[in-house]
Write a protein that holds these residues in place. Structure first.
Motif, mmCIF file in Angstrom:
data_model
loop_
_atom_site.group_PDB
_atom_site.id
_atom_site.type_symbol
_atom_site.label_atom_id
_atom_site.label_comp_id
_atom_site.label_asym_id
_atom_site.label_seq_id
_atom_site.Cartn_x
_atom_site.Cartn_y
_atom_site.Cartn_z
ATOM 1 N N LYS A 83 37.632 44.051 50.294
ATOM 2 C CA LYS A 83 36.863 44.361 49.108
ATOM 3 C C LYS A 83 35.780 43.451 48.674
ATOM 4 N N ALA A 85 33.201 41.749 46.278
ATOM 5 C CA ALA A 85 32.876 41.702 44.784
ATOM 6 C C ALA A 85 31.537 40.900 44.661
ATOM 7 N N LEU A 97 34.487 30.062 40.310
ATOM 8 C CA LEU A 97 34.941 31.264 40.785
ATOM 9 C C LEU A 97 34.421 31.402 42.218
ATOM 10 N N TYR A 100 36.579 29.612 44.385
ATOM 11 C CA TYR A 100 37.999 29.851 44.210
ATOM 12 C C TYR A 100 38.823 30.546 45.457
ATOM 13 N N GLY A 102 41.792 31.851 45.543
ATOM 14 C CA GLY A 102 42.885 32.748 45.272
ATOM 15 C C GLY A 102 42.456 34.290 45.606
ATOM 16 N N PHE A 103 41.076 34.822 45.609
ATOM 17 C CA PHE A 103 40.924 36.021 45.851
ATOM 18 C C PHE A 103 41.025 36.556 47.245
ATOM 19 N N TYR A 106 44.313 38.757 47.805
ATOM 20 C CA TYR A 106 44.123 40.267 47.344
ATOM 21 C C TYR A 106 42.957 40.936 48.296
ATOM 22 N N ILE A 108 39.969 40.359 48.478
ATOM 23 C CA ILE A 108 38.714 40.120 47.740
ATOM 24 C C ILE A 108 37.992 39.038 48.070
ATOM 25 N N ARG A 146 32.405 47.294 44.473
ATOM 26 C CA ARG A 146 32.660 48.193 43.741
ATOM 27 C C ARG A 146 33.119 47.358 42.426
ATOM 28 N N LEU A 147 33.196 46.054 42.623
ATOM 29 C CA LEU A 147 33.880 44.880 41.772
ATOM 30 C C LEU A 147 32.952 44.163 41.443
ATOM 31 N N ILE A 149 32.172 40.374 38.623
ATOM 32 C CA ILE A 149 32.562 39.434 37.591
ATOM 33 C C ILE A 149 31.551 39.002 36.730
ATOM 34 N N LYS A 170 32.322 49.940 39.683
ATOM 35 C CA LYS A 170 33.383 50.736 38.942
ATOM 36 C C LYS A 170 34.419 49.804 38.407
ATOM 37 N N GLY A 171 34.455 48.472 38.592
ATOM 38 C CA GLY A 171 35.449 47.694 37.954
ATOM 39 C C GLY A 171 34.742 46.229 37.626
ATOM 40 N N ILE A 172 34.979 45.772 36.366
ATOM 41 C CA ILE A 172 34.345 44.740 35.922
ATOM 42 C C ILE A 172 35.469 43.465 35.428
ATOM 43 N N LEU A 173 35.492 42.367 35.949
ATOM 44 C CA LEU A 173 36.497 41.258 35.251
ATOM 45 C C LEU A 173 35.261 40.490 34.239
#
Lengths: 204, 204
Positions: A83, A85, A97, A100, A102-103, A106, A108, A146-147, A149, A170-173
């Motif tokens: 995915k 972002a 970030l 980072y 860690g994404f 998942y 990402i 779709r993501l 930050i 569609k998705g926001i952190l």
């Protein structure tokens, strides 16, 4: 994907996943809901209920096959689906970030970042380009993310959010300490780092 | 301080505070619980209940005096009391946190940071010194912090947590993607950035 899992249960799935992945060895080939619950300080019924959203029940007296449970959680959380972002705001936090690691757990990847400061245009951080805000539409066309930050100051966060929503995100952190207005169809989660530490301070 | 406020309500107080501080002007001298609720997409009864923990009720038909409500929230959250915090782990995220300006709004200052990498010893970031882990006890004696931030890799987080607890730290904000074991008397909150983005991705 639309899911029938309550958000509160969904939030705990990464906690189970991290714990299960931290174990190793033949003695951890099987694990019971009771052992997971004890290790994480949760109730066993809750653990069983949460895990039931992602996988079939553990076997009586044996528990779950740990590798299968990890696979089920990863499948459910979409870890194996790549995915894209995007990131808006390349200050200290934004840079961290971008670097980072860690994404990737998942699936990402932050593919590109945007900042209104011309001095940052063209910078490459952890292999990712920092572009001017003007290039945002091109980035959307190329990467179809779709993501997103948001790591801009609070004063700029709502206008950035509006831009992201208009572009189809569609998705926001959101890391800015402000409650964003977004359509119901857009999922927004906030991480207010300072508020979290203040809450801890109020608890002790 | 021991509080009778539920953690779930406490978590919302910074949200109200940020919103109230974002307003200005004579027309915002008074604000009703209904207006706050509408702006934040919450229920009015919930807002009134949360705010009742921190201040006396708003006046009928007029609402709260905004400045008084801000002052009450800041008082409740201890924003006017200076609190020292230490940071362990000076990677990308740790650096960003050392430079982050948001803590001061809650009276919190990161006074010193620690990292096991000798190459980082002696670095100064945003006016704060990076010290070796050996200097941690000296730092505790000098600054008497009750709060700490863990920004080390997951594999090191539990041993850092144990060190912090043994030294008398009472509240921990943990960025490592691992569930820490700590005594009940120590408040721990976790921020798993990647998991938050994965949760959003699962919701859309």
């Amino acid at each position: 994907m639309t899911r029938d899992i309550p958000e509160i249960s969904l939030q705990r799935l990464p906690v189970y996943l991290n714990y299960l992945k931290s174990l190793s060895g033949e003695e951890n080939k099987f694990i019971s809901s009771g052992a997971i619950a004890a290790a994480l300080g949760m109730g066993e019924v809750l653990v069983r209920k949460d895990l039931a959203y992602t996988s079939s029940a553990g076997r009586p007296k044996v528990g779950y096959v740990r590798a299968e449970l990890i696979a089920a959680l990863e499948e459910y959380l979409g870890c194996n689906v790549k995915k894209n972002a995007v990131l808006v705001g390349v200050g200290g936090l934004g840079r961290a970030l971008m670097s980072y690691g860690g994404f990737v757990n998942y699936g990402i990847e932050i593919v590109e970042a945007y900042d209104s400061d011309p001095a940052k245009e063209g910078m490459v951080i952890a292999g990712k380009k920092v572009c001017s805000a003007d290039e945002f539409e091109r980035g959307m066309a190329v990467y179809s993310p779709r993501l997103a930050i948001i790591a801009v100051p609070a004063s700029a966060a709502q206008s950035v959010c509006d831009m992201l929503v208009a572009a189809g995100i569609k998705g926001i952190l959101n890391f800015a300490p402000v409650q964003l207005k977004a359509p119901e169809s857009v999922a927004v989660r906030n991480i207010d780092v300072a508020a979290n530490l203040a809450i801890i301070s109020s608890m002790i």
